[in-house]
Motif scaffolding. Structure first.
Motif, PDB file in Angstrom:
ATOM      1  N   PRO A  58     -27.518  -3.050 -14.304  1.00  9.58           N
ATOM      2  CA  PRO A  58     -26.431  -3.846 -13.745  1.00  9.58           C
ATOM      3  C   PRO A  58     -25.272  -2.976 -13.258  1.00  9.58           C
ATOM      4  N   GLU A  59     -24.508  -3.512 -12.299  1.00 14.87           N
ATOM      5  CA  GLU A  59     -23.307  -2.797 -11.863  1.00 14.87           C
ATOM      6  C   GLU A  59     -22.269  -2.785 -12.972  1.00 14.87           C
ATOM      7  N   ASP A  60     -22.159  -3.899 -13.691  1.00 16.74           N
ATOM      8  CA  ASP A  60     -21.232  -3.983 -14.817  1.00 16.74           C
ATOM      9  C   ASP A  60     -22.022  -4.296 -16.083  1.00 16.74           C
ATOM     10  N   PRO A  61     -22.380  -3.292 -16.871  1.00 12.14           N
ATOM     11  CA  PRO A  61     -23.215  -3.538 -18.054  1.00 12.14           C
ATOM     12  C   PRO A  61     -22.512  -4.313 -19.162  1.00 12.14           C
ATOM     13  N   THR A  62     -21.202  -4.464 -19.080  1.00  8.53           N
ATOM     14  CA  THR A  62     -20.477  -5.232 -20.096  1.00  8.53           C
ATOM     15  C   THR A  62     -20.527  -6.733 -19.818  1.00  8.53           C
ATOM     16  N   ALA A  63     -21.117  -7.128 -18.699  1.00 10.13           N
ATOM     17  CA  ALA A  63     -21.121  -8.538 -18.297  1.00 10.13           C
ATOM     18  C   ALA A  63     -22.392  -9.278 -18.696  1.00 10.13           C
ATOM     19  N   PHE A  64     -23.415  -8.550 -19.191  1.00 10.54           N
ATOM     20  CA  PHE A  64     -24.709  -9.188 -19.402  1.00 10.54           C
ATOM     21  C   PHE A  64     -25.236  -8.907 -20.806  1.00 10.54           C
ATOM     22  N   ASP A  65     -25.396  -9.987 -21.579  1.00 17.29           N
ATOM     23  CA  ASP A  65     -25.916  -9.891 -22.934  1.00 17.29           C
ATOM     24  C   ASP A  65     -27.227 -10.662 -23.035  1.00 17.29           C
ATOM     25  N   CYS A  66     -27.710 -10.864 -24.254  1.00 17.89           N
ATOM     26  CA  CYS A  66     -28.971 -11.573 -24.448  1.00 17.89           C
ATOM     27  C   CYS A  66     -28.882 -13.012 -23.933  1.00 17.89           C
ATOM     28  N   HIS A  67     -27.736 -13.633 -24.114  1.00 12.63           N
ATOM     29  CA  HIS A  67     -27.553 -15.002 -23.630  1.00 12.63           C
ATOM     30  C   HIS A  67     -27.653 -15.055 -22.107  1.00 12.63           C
ATOM     31  N   ALA A  68     -27.055 -14.096 -21.420  1.00 14.91           N
ATOM     32  CA  ALA A  68     -27.140 -14.056 -19.956  1.00 14.91           C
ATOM     33  C   ALA A  68     -28.580 -13.859 -19.498  1.00 14.91           C
ATOM     34  N   ASP A  69     -29.312 -13.013 -20.208  1.00 16.41           N
ATOM     35  CA  ASP A  69     -30.731 -12.825 -19.879  1.00 16.41           C
ATOM     36  C   ASP A  69     -31.519 -14.108 -20.087  1.00 16.41           C
ATOM     37  N   SER A  70     -31.203 -14.820 -21.167  1.00 19.51           N
ATOM     38  CA  SER A  70     -31.881 -16.082 -21.440  1.00 19.51           C
ATOM     39  C   SER A  70     -31.637 -17.095 -20.325  1.00 19.51           C
ATOM     40  N   LYS A  71     -30.413 -17.159 -19.857  1.00 20.45           N
ATOM     41  CA  LYS A  71     -30.076 -18.085 -18.767  1.00 20.45           C
ATOM     42  C   LYS A  71     -30.845 -17.720 -17.498  1.00 20.45           C
ATOM     43  N   ALA A  72     -31.010 -16.429 -17.249  1.00 18.34           N
ATOM     44  CA  ALA A  72     -31.737 -15.997 -16.054  1.00 18.34           C
ATOM     45  C   ALA A  72     -33.213 -16.382 -16.141  1.00 18.34           C
ATOM     46  N   ILE A  73     -33.795 -16.252 -17.326  1.00 19.42           N
ATOM     47  CA  ILE A  73     -35.191 -16.659 -17.520  1.00 19.42           C
ATOM     48  C   ILE A  73     -35.325 -18.172 -17.362  1.00 19.42           C
ATOM     49  N   ALA A  74     -34.388 -18.906 -17.949  1.00 17.64           N
ATOM     50  CA  ALA A  74     -34.419 -20.370 -17.841  1.00 17.64           C
ATOM     51  C   ALA A  74     -34.299 -20.821 -16.391  1.00 17.64           C
ATOM     52  N   ALA A  75     -33.588 -20.058 -15.577  1.00 22.33           N
ATOM     53  CA  ALA A  75     -33.435 -20.406 -14.163  1.00 22.33           C
ATOM     54  C   ALA A  75     -34.762 -20.308 -13.417  1.00 22.33           C
ATOM     55  N   VAL A  76     -35.695 -19.527 -13.952  1.00 20.05           N
ATOM     56  CA  VAL A  76     -37.050 -19.460 -13.400  1.00 20.05           C
ATOM     57  C   VAL A  76     -37.946 -20.496 -14.065  1.00 20.05           C
ATOM     58  N   LEU A  77     -37.829 -20.626 -15.369  1.00 18.19           N
ATOM     59  CA  LEU A  77     -38.721 -21.483 -16.147  1.00 18.19           C
ATOM     60  C   LEU A  77     -38.463 -22.968 -15.917  1.00 18.19           C
ATOM     61  N   ARG A  78     -37.220 -23.368 -15.920  1.00 14.09           N
ATOM     62  CA  ARG A  78     -36.917 -24.803 -15.831  1.00 14.09           C
ATOM     63  C   ARG A  78     -37.424 -25.458 -14.540  1.00 14.09           C
TER      64      ARG A  78
END
Length: 262
Positions: free
Chosen positions: A41-61
């Motif tokens: 990421p450009e800003d590594p302080t902006a993305f945690d496990c929750h953000a990753d989960s949301k990104a996966i859900a955006a594909v899965l849902r």
């Protein structure tokens, strides 16, 4: 046709998994892939496990809710954390009772972390990440330039992840690796779907018996700690071999596990 949503381990790009995705397609599955905002990421302080989960859900849902697909979520390594969270509320058993089409038919962990809600990957290991995770590094670790804060890379990935893989093939690990946000490993696990009654009998693990990164004992220990029933298969392979030189075996185990779930 069952959809298999492949969720990758840390540091690895989609290109690394392409041969496995192709093999799934040739075996008759609808192979899909989810990516992380925490990877390079450009800003590594902006993305945690929750953000990753949301990104996966955006594909899965959309696969489940819009296309009505039956989906197996296949998670490798770190993916066991955000992938399990993304599946919450999407169980096929639950959706059938609601008169809805599609749903997550099961969760398949391949050499993956199974972490209780609220605990981080680092917290599961006593509060510290293993020494082979090089902290505050970006691609400069390869050129010995100035490191970048809040990013990490795996040290000696071939030895740690693919010691049983032929040299040229194993080189794809380094060719398709990028730095990962450390916050992903130090932030808490969102609620994982494996805790829910709707997924009882629909949890599976391919335990990698030659894994140096996540040893066999650790994989089995995480599974046992859930106090849930699991379908457990063993594969004599290193951490990344299932997607390098053991692809056919991994596809066969995926089919065997799916047959038990469907």
């Amino acid at each position: 046709m069952t959809t298999v949503l492949v969720v990758p381990g840390a540091w690895l790009t989609k290109a690394f998994y392409e041969p496995f995705l192709q093999a799934l397609t040739e075996a008759g599955y609808d192979a899909q892939f989810a990516e992380y905002p925490s990877l390079d990421p450009e800003d590594p302080t902006a993305f945690d496990c929750h953000a990753d989960s949301k990104a996966i859900a955006a594909v899965l849902r959309p696969l489940v809710e819009e296309e009505g697909k039956d989906v197996l979520v296949l998670m490798h390594s770190y993916a066991g954390m955000p992938g399990a969270a993304a599946a919450t509320g999407l169980a096929k058993t639950q959706r059938v009772q609601q008169g809805k089409r599609g749903g997550v038919v099961g969760l398949l962990f391949v050499g993956a972390f199974v972490v209780p809600e609220g605990l981080s990957c680092a917290g599961l290991q006593g509060g510290n990440l293993p020494p082979w995770i090089l902290l505050d590094q970006d691609q400069s670790v390869l050129t010995r330039d100035k490191p970048s804060a809040n990013l990490n890379l795996a040290d000696d990935p071939i030895n740690n992840f693919a010691a049983d893989v032929e040299g040229t093939l194993a080189q794809s690990l380094t060719a398709h690796s990028k730095p990962h946000a450390t916050l992903s490993f130090t932030s808490p696990q969102p609620h994982p779907a494996w805790m829910d009654d709707e997924f009882k009998g629909r949890l599976a693990s391919v335990v990698l018996t030659e894994d140096r990164a996540v040893p066999k004992e650790a994989q089995l220990g995480m599974i046992a700690a859930t106090q849930q029933p699991w379908i457990v298969k063993e594969l004599p392979a290193s951490h990344c071999a299932p997607f390098l030189n053991r692809i056919d075996d991994t596809v066969a185990l995926t089919r065997e596990i799916l047959d038990k779930m469907l």
